[in-house]
Design an enzyme around this catalytic site. Sequence first.
Site, PDB file in Angstrom:
ATOM      1  N   CYS A  35      69.723  58.786  64.889  1.00  0.00           N
ATOM      2  CA  CYS A  35      70.792  59.034  63.907  1.00  0.00           C
ATOM      3  C   CYS A  35      72.146  59.318  64.533  1.00  0.00           C
ATOM      4  O   CYS A  35      73.171  59.102  63.907  1.00  0.00           O
ATOM      5  CB  CYS A  35      70.379  60.178  62.978  1.00  0.00           C
ATOM      6  SG  CYS A  35      70.197  61.743  63.850  1.00  0.00           S
ATOM      7  N   ASP A  69      56.544  57.146  84.025  1.00  0.00           N
ATOM      8  CA  ASP A  69      55.978  58.384  84.563  1.00  0.00           C
ATOM      9  C   ASP A  69      56.924  59.194  85.455  1.00  0.00           C
ATOM     10  O   ASP A  69      56.593  60.316  85.843  1.00  0.00           O
ATOM     11  CB  ASP A  69      54.675  58.068  85.325  1.00  0.00           C
ATOM     12  CG  ASP A  69      54.851  57.012  86.417  1.00  0.00           C
ATOM     13  OD1 ASP A  69      55.956  56.887  86.983  1.00  0.00           O
ATOM     14  OD2 ASP A  69      53.859  56.297  86.714  1.00  0.00           O
ATOM     15  N   HIS A  99      61.470  50.723  80.455  1.00  0.00           N
ATOM     16  CA  HIS A  99      60.606  50.999  79.309  1.00  0.00           C
ATOM     17  C   HIS A  99      60.693  52.464  78.853  1.00  0.00           C
ATOM     18  O   HIS A  99      59.830  52.937  78.115  1.00  0.00           O
ATOM     19  CB  HIS A  99      59.145  50.624  79.617  1.00  0.00           C
ATOM     20  CG  HIS A  99      58.915  49.134  79.611  1.00  0.00           C
ATOM     21  ND1 HIS A  99      57.737  48.549  80.006  1.00  0.00           N
ATOM     22  CD2 HIS A  99      59.726  48.106  79.248  1.00  0.00           C
ATOM     23  CE1 HIS A  99      57.830  47.222  79.892  1.00  0.00           C
ATOM     24  NE2 HIS A  99      59.029  46.933  79.449  1.00  0.00           N
ATOM     25  N   GLY A 104      52.772  45.733  91.772  1.00  0.00           N
ATOM     26  CA  GLY A 104      51.865  46.298  90.774  1.00  0.00           C
ATOM     27  C   GLY A 104      52.190  45.979  89.334  1.00  0.00           C
ATOM     28  O   GLY A 104      52.039  46.831  88.464  1.00  0.00           O
ATOM     29  N   THR A 105      52.613  44.743  89.055  1.00  0.00           N
ATOM     30  CA  THR A 105      52.767  44.360  87.653  1.00  0.00           C
ATOM     31  C   THR A 105      52.028  43.056  87.387  1.00  0.00           C
ATOM     32  O   THR A 105      51.998  42.163  88.244  1.00  0.00           O
ATOM     33  CB  THR A 105      54.248  44.232  87.229  1.00  0.00           C
ATOM     34  OG1 THR A 105      54.305  43.865  85.841  1.00  0.00           O
ATOM     35  CG2 THR A 105      55.026  43.227  88.065  1.00  0.00           C
ATOM     36  N   ASN A 122      50.139  43.146  95.314  1.00  0.00           N
ATOM     37  CA  ASN A 122      49.197  43.265  94.201  1.00  0.00           C
ATOM     38  C   ASN A 122      47.837  42.818  94.715  1.00  0.00           C
ATOM     39  O   ASN A 122      47.742  41.781  95.361  1.00  0.00           O
ATOM     40  CB  ASN A 122      49.648  42.352  93.036  1.00  0.00           C
ATOM     41  CG  ASN A 122      48.992  42.708  91.716  1.00  0.00           C
ATOM     42  OD1 ASN A 122      47.793  42.932  91.663  1.00  0.00           O
ATOM     43  ND2 ASN A 122      49.777  42.746  90.653  1.00  0.00           N
TER      44      ASN A 122
END
Length: 271
Positions: free
Chosen positions: A139, A112, A127, A203-204, A229
């Site tokens: 390509c 984000d 990611h 936060g994972t 968390n």
Amino acid sequence: MSSSSHGPGFSIVEAAQAIRTSQRLVVLSGAGVSKESGIPTFRDAMDGLWAKYNPQQLATPGGFQRNPKLVWDWYSYRREMLSGVQPNPAHFAIAEMEQCLSHIVIITQNIDGLHQKAGSTDVIPVHGDIRLNKCFANCQGDPTYIDVEALTGWDPESGPPRCPHCGAYVRPAVVWFEEMLPHAAIERAFALTQAADVMLVVGTSGAVQPVASLPFMAQAQGAVIIEVNPEMTPITSIARWHLAGPAGEILPQVVAAMKSSSTHEGTMNAS
Ligand code: OAD
């Protein structure tokens, strides 16, 4: 962890001290750090994205090949959702840590861009980045970024545009299931993890490899793990401190404690 209206909990103060005295801090973040910006996580049972949508259909190369328009439209919807979204106090607290530390890098699974928007200067988006697009065939090399704004004669309502170099479909520059992570990004993430003395994991759920292995790798070579968390995760078992609560509440307290302990030391040194 405990915190009260009278001040930060003891664990927060201890964790803040460990961060403040670290030589090579690595922050590892996931969807939970953006939750308080209004962005749903993936695996929350109530409103997680994967509770509502099928990742096989929407987040795999095969899903895109089967139905490029569906996948393109889903990412357009998510981009729209993200366009008005702002960093929250957790992102700002992490960015503020740069004022106290000479060495801090953020490895994020989030696409984000909110760490960057909050002012963090060294962010590794392992990611990918939803704001970018690339050629599905890469390509011209991996990644072959395509500026879709610059393409002419393409109707956004008709699905993804074609790569101007090779004619393959253009896709979002994010990592899908079954895909490799961007080579340079994950290599750097591994190297920094090997060298870290403190890793702050925010936060994972620790459910997706290879990123989920990073805290274990860091801990195995001697780093202190601090987890923020509200829930327990597989990482909790190796964390020196598990600061249980929303990152937007916990991290500003951590930064305040870092600042307060450095002020006290400054006063003592000066006298
Ligand atoms: P998850 O949705 O798996 O986990 C989010 C975590 O955030 C959970 O452990 C929550 O308890 C925690 N959480 C929720 N609210 C929080 C808050 N306010 N403060 C702190 N933590 C909070 O998300 P990730 O672990 O980021 O990959 O997921 C990893 C990857 O799986 C994502 O990057 C995505 C997904 O499939 C791809 O799309 C390739």
